[in-house]
Design a protein around this motif. Sequence first.
Motif, PDB file in Angstrom:
ATOM      1  N   ALA A  48      99.253  56.422  55.540  1.00 48.75           N
ATOM      2  CA  ALA A  48      98.781  56.966  56.819  1.00 48.75           C
ATOM      3  C   ALA A  48      98.520  58.458  56.738  1.00 48.75           C
ATOM      4  CB  ALA A  48      99.811  56.679  57.913  1.00 48.75           C
ATOM      5  N   ALA A  49      98.820  59.092  55.589  1.00 48.44           N
ATOM      6  CA  ALA A  49      98.602  60.528  55.425  1.00 48.44           C
ATOM      7  C   ALA A  49      98.090  60.807  54.024  1.00 48.44           C
ATOM      8  CB  ALA A  49      99.890  61.297  55.687  1.00 48.44           C
ATOM      9  N   LEU A  50      97.254  61.842  53.907  1.00 49.72           N
ATOM     10  CA  LEU A  50      96.673  62.234  52.628  1.00 49.72           C
ATOM     11  C   LEU A  50      96.877  63.725  52.412  1.00 49.72           C
ATOM     12  CD1 LEU A  50      93.268  60.320  52.831  1.00 49.72           C
ATOM     13  CD2 LEU A  50      95.209  59.710  51.385  1.00 49.72           C
ATOM     14  N   PRO A  51      96.923  64.166  51.156  1.00 49.19           N
ATOM     15  CA  PRO A  51      97.056  65.599  50.886  1.00 49.19           C
ATOM     16  C   PRO A  51      95.730  66.318  51.118  1.00 49.19           C
ATOM     17  CG  PRO A  51      96.855  64.393  48.837  1.00 49.19           C
ATOM     18  CD  PRO A  51      96.951  63.361  49.923  1.00 49.19           C
ATOM     19  N   ALA A  52      95.803  67.594  51.439  1.00 49.41           N
ATOM     20  CA  ALA A  52      94.594  68.392  51.660  1.00 49.41           C
ATOM     21  C   ALA A  52      94.140  69.029  50.355  1.00 49.41           C
ATOM     22  CB  ALA A  52      94.863  69.480  52.697  1.00 49.41           C
ATOM     23  N   GLY A  53      92.815  69.240  50.269  1.00 46.22           N
ATOM     24  CA  GLY A  53      92.277  70.018  49.166  1.00 46.22           C
ATOM     25  C   GLY A  53      92.212  69.339  47.830  1.00 46.22           C
ATOM     26  N   GLN A  54      92.368  68.035  47.762  1.00 49.80           N
ATOM     27  CA  GLN A  54      92.278  67.332  46.491  1.00 49.80           C
ATOM     28  C   GLN A  54      91.739  65.924  46.702  1.00 49.80           C
ATOM     29  OE1 GLN A  54      96.652  67.546  45.745  1.00 49.80           O
ATOM     30  NE2 GLN A  54      96.539  65.322  45.466  1.00 49.80           N
ATOM     31  N   GLN A  55      91.168  65.374  45.634  1.00 53.17           N
ATOM     32  CA  GLN A  55      90.619  64.026  45.716  1.00 53.17           C
ATOM     33  C   GLN A  55      91.736  63.027  45.980  1.00 53.17           C
ATOM     34  OE1 GLN A  55      87.582  62.763  42.803  1.00 53.17           O
ATOM     35  NE2 GLN A  55      88.823  60.934  42.435  1.00 53.17           N
ATOM     36  N   SER A  56      91.452  62.031  46.792  1.00 57.82           N
ATOM     37  CA  SER A  56      92.458  61.035  47.154  1.00 57.82           C
ATOM     38  C   SER A  56      91.920  59.628  46.939  1.00 57.82           C
ATOM     39  CB  SER A  56      92.879  61.196  48.622  1.00 57.82           C
ATOM     40  OG  SER A  56      93.411  62.484  48.864  1.00 57.82           O
ATOM     41  N   ASP A  57      92.790  58.748  46.512  1.00 59.98           N
ATOM     42  CA  ASP A  57      92.448  57.335  46.347  1.00 59.98           C
ATOM     43  C   ASP A  57      92.934  56.595  47.584  1.00 59.98           C
ATOM     44  OD1 ASP A  57      91.744  54.856  45.430  1.00 59.98           O
ATOM     45  OD2 ASP A  57      93.415  54.665  44.031  1.00 59.98           O
ATOM     46  N   TYR A  58      92.002  56.254  48.460  1.00 60.07           N
ATOM     47  CA  TYR A  58      92.353  55.582  49.717  1.00 60.07           C
ATOM     48  C   TYR A  58      92.189  54.079  49.516  1.00 60.07           C
ATOM     49  CZ  TYR A  58      92.512  54.601  54.744  1.00 60.07           C
ATOM     50  OH  TYR A  58      92.846  54.128  55.992  1.00 60.07           O
ATOM     51  N   ARG A  59      93.288  53.337  49.631  1.00 60.67           N
ATOM     52  CA  ARG A  59      93.263  51.891  49.399  1.00 60.67           C
ATOM     53  C   ARG A  59      93.445  51.139  50.713  1.00 60.67           C
ATOM     54  NH1 ARG A  59      93.206  50.278  44.280  1.00 60.67           N
ATOM     55  NH2 ARG A  59      93.439  51.890  42.679  1.00 60.67           N
ATOM     56  N   PHE A  60      92.661  50.095  50.868  1.00 59.81           N
ATOM     57  CA  PHE A  60      92.730  49.316  52.106  1.00 59.81           C
ATOM     58  C   PHE A  60      92.343  47.868  51.838  1.00 59.81           C
ATOM     59  CE2 PHE A  60      88.430  50.893  51.710  1.00 59.81           C
ATOM     60  CZ  PHE A  60      87.620  49.869  52.156  1.00 59.81           C
ATOM     61  N   THR A  61      92.638  47.015  52.813  1.00 56.92           N
ATOM     62  CA  THR A  61      92.361  45.584  52.713  1.00 56.92           C
ATOM     63  C   THR A  61      91.785  45.091  54.028  1.00 56.92           C
ATOM     64  OG1 THR A  61      94.222  45.302  51.185  1.00 56.92           O
ATOM     65  CG2 THR A  61      93.347  43.308  52.204  1.00 56.92           C
ATOM     66  N   ILE A  62      90.865  44.141  53.935  1.00 59.92           N
ATOM     67  CA  ILE A  62      90.340  43.444  55.113  1.00 59.92           C
ATOM     68  C   ILE A  62      90.956  42.049  55.134  1.00 59.92           C
ATOM     69  CG2 ILE A  62      88.299  42.605  56.320  1.00 59.92           C
ATOM     70  CD1 ILE A  62      88.383  45.650  56.052  1.00 59.92           C
ATOM     71  N   THR A  63      91.681  41.736  56.195  1.00 62.50           N
ATOM     72  CA  THR A  63      92.233  40.389  56.341  1.00 62.50           C
ATOM     73  C   THR A  63      91.446  39.624  57.391  1.00 62.50           C
ATOM     74  OG1 THR A  63      93.870  41.190  57.931  1.00 62.50           O
ATOM     75  CG2 THR A  63      94.557  41.052  55.630  1.00 62.50           C
ATOM     76  N   GLY A  64      91.340  38.317  57.187  1.00 61.58           N
ATOM     77  CA  GLY A  64      90.574  37.469  58.082  1.00 61.58           C
ATOM     78  C   GLY A  64      91.418  36.835  59.169  1.00 61.58           C
ATOM     79  N   PRO A  65      90.807  35.983  60.009  1.00 57.42           N
ATOM     80  CA  PRO A  65      91.552  35.314  61.077  1.00 57.42           C
ATOM     81  C   PRO A  65      92.727  34.490  60.578  1.00 57.42           C
ATOM     82  CG  PRO A  65      89.189  35.112  61.431  1.00 57.42           C
ATOM     83  CD  PRO A  65      89.362  35.704  60.066  1.00 57.42           C
ATOM     84  N   ASP A  66      92.682  34.067  59.304  1.00 54.13           N
ATOM     85  CA  ASP A  66      93.794  33.291  58.741  1.00 54.13           C
ATOM     86  C   ASP A  66      94.893  34.177  58.186  1.00 54.13           C
ATOM     87  OD1 ASP A  66      92.519  34.327  56.542  1.00 54.13           O
ATOM     88  OD2 ASP A  66      92.105  32.400  55.572  1.00 54.13           O
ATOM     89  N   GLY A  67      94.732  35.505  58.291  1.00 57.86           N
ATOM     90  CA  GLY A  67      95.747  36.422  57.809  1.00 57.86           C
ATOM     91  C   GLY A  67      95.678  36.724  56.332  1.00 57.86           C
ATOM     92  N   LYS A  68      94.735  36.124  55.632  1.00 61.91           N
ATOM     93  CA  LYS A  68      94.608  36.328  54.188  1.00 61.91           C
ATOM     94  C   LYS A  68      93.538  37.376  53.885  1.00 61.91           C
ATOM     95  CE  LYS A  68      95.901  31.529  53.179  1.00 61.91           C
ATOM     96  NZ  LYS A  68      95.468  30.251  52.533  1.00 61.91           N
ATOM     97  N   PRO A  69      93.684  38.101  52.761  1.00 62.15           N
ATOM     98  CA  PRO A  69      92.661  39.085  52.396  1.00 62.15           C
ATOM     99  C   PRO A  69      91.296  38.438  52.187  1.00 62.15           C
ATOM    100  CG  PRO A  69      94.669  39.424  51.126  1.00 62.15           C
ATOM    101  CD  PRO A  69      94.829  38.113  51.842  1.00 62.15           C
ATOM    102  N   VAL A  70      90.272  39.079  52.713  1.00 61.85           N
ATOM    103  CA  VAL A  70      88.896  38.606  52.512  1.00 61.85           C
ATOM    104  C   VAL A  70      88.407  39.140  51.171  1.00 61.85           C
ATOM    105  CG1 VAL A  70      86.546  38.648  53.433  1.00 61.85           C
ATOM    106  CG2 VAL A  70      88.508  38.624  54.998  1.00 61.85           C
ATOM    107  N   THR A  71      87.822  38.251  50.372  1.00 62.02           N
ATOM    108  CA  THR A  71      87.334  38.647  49.049  1.00 62.02           C
ATOM    109  C   THR A  71      85.849  38.352  48.857  1.00 62.02           C
ATOM    110  OG1 THR A  71      88.034  36.528  48.114  1.00 62.02           O
ATOM    111  CG2 THR A  71      89.600  38.358  47.971  1.00 62.02           C
TER     112      THR A  71
END
Length: 306
Positions: free
Chosen positions: A86-109
């Motif tokens: 929920a927070a990122l450092p300032a002034g440097q490149q960041s690897d932002y990771r996220f997932t999309i889950t569907g109506p069944d609660g499972k990750p969409v691929t």
Amino acid sequence: MRTSPLSRRALALAGAALLTTVLAACGSAGTEHDMAGMPHGTTAAGSPSATDGHAMPGMDHEAPGAEGSGVPADNRAGYRLTATIAALPAGQQSDYRFTITGPDGKPVTEFAVEQTKQMHFYAIRSDLTGFQHLHPTMAADGTWGAQLAALTPGSWRTYASFTPNSGDGKGTALMLSRTVNVDGKADPAPLPPASTTTQVDGYTVTLHSTPMANMAHPMTVTVTMDGKPVTDLQPYLDTYAHLTAFHEGDMAFAHLHPETEAKNGGQGGPDLAFHAEFPQPGNWRLFLQFQTAGQLHTAAVTLKVG
């Protein structure tokens, strides 16, 4: 009491005339109602009447949130955007990771390709500065990784634009969003005043449109340099320019779909046509991306929508 044949014929003619008048009045009222309530090219994704949620492939005029408002949120139509931090450092490149889950609660691929990419990812600060448009990569488990360039301190919002290619939402274009804080003391910048022109890297970008909220409008953008038309725009995401917009205050999102498809090996400009529809009135910050000589340019301009 019996009526004569002549009387019966007169009554029949009078009845027919009355029926014609009533039907004409109903038809006229129906036409006015349909025009007044006619949808202007979009249907809210997740609504009972939604099919693909948009009138044109890849067009996303509504972000999730309040129906028809474009206000962003992290879930819609049973799909949810989750992030590992929920927070990122300032002034440097960041690897932002996220997932999309569907109506069944499972990750969409499985995702459809929209403008050459399965996922369009945006990051913008709450004062509508620091715009980034990325195309993250997905791991086999459905986790996406977006390599964000250095961010300035403050509250940022990320947006994931995609179309599931399987499940209940197959073919429905969606936009999900989350906030992320960047460490440090924020120094908000005032929104530049509304204008029809802006400059970037020596290019002048001019907007030709007077849009009204919740109405479809054609929008033409002209690119010039030193007063001369620019005609060497290179293909970028299957077109000659990419245009996105964010609403001042609530950071609602509008994706203004290009009307012209780039030709293989061809060049474009100076005029670029877009299909524009803004879900709310007020100030919108527009970001136009175009490419020349292998360099990507991003022009920003504030547009007042009535």
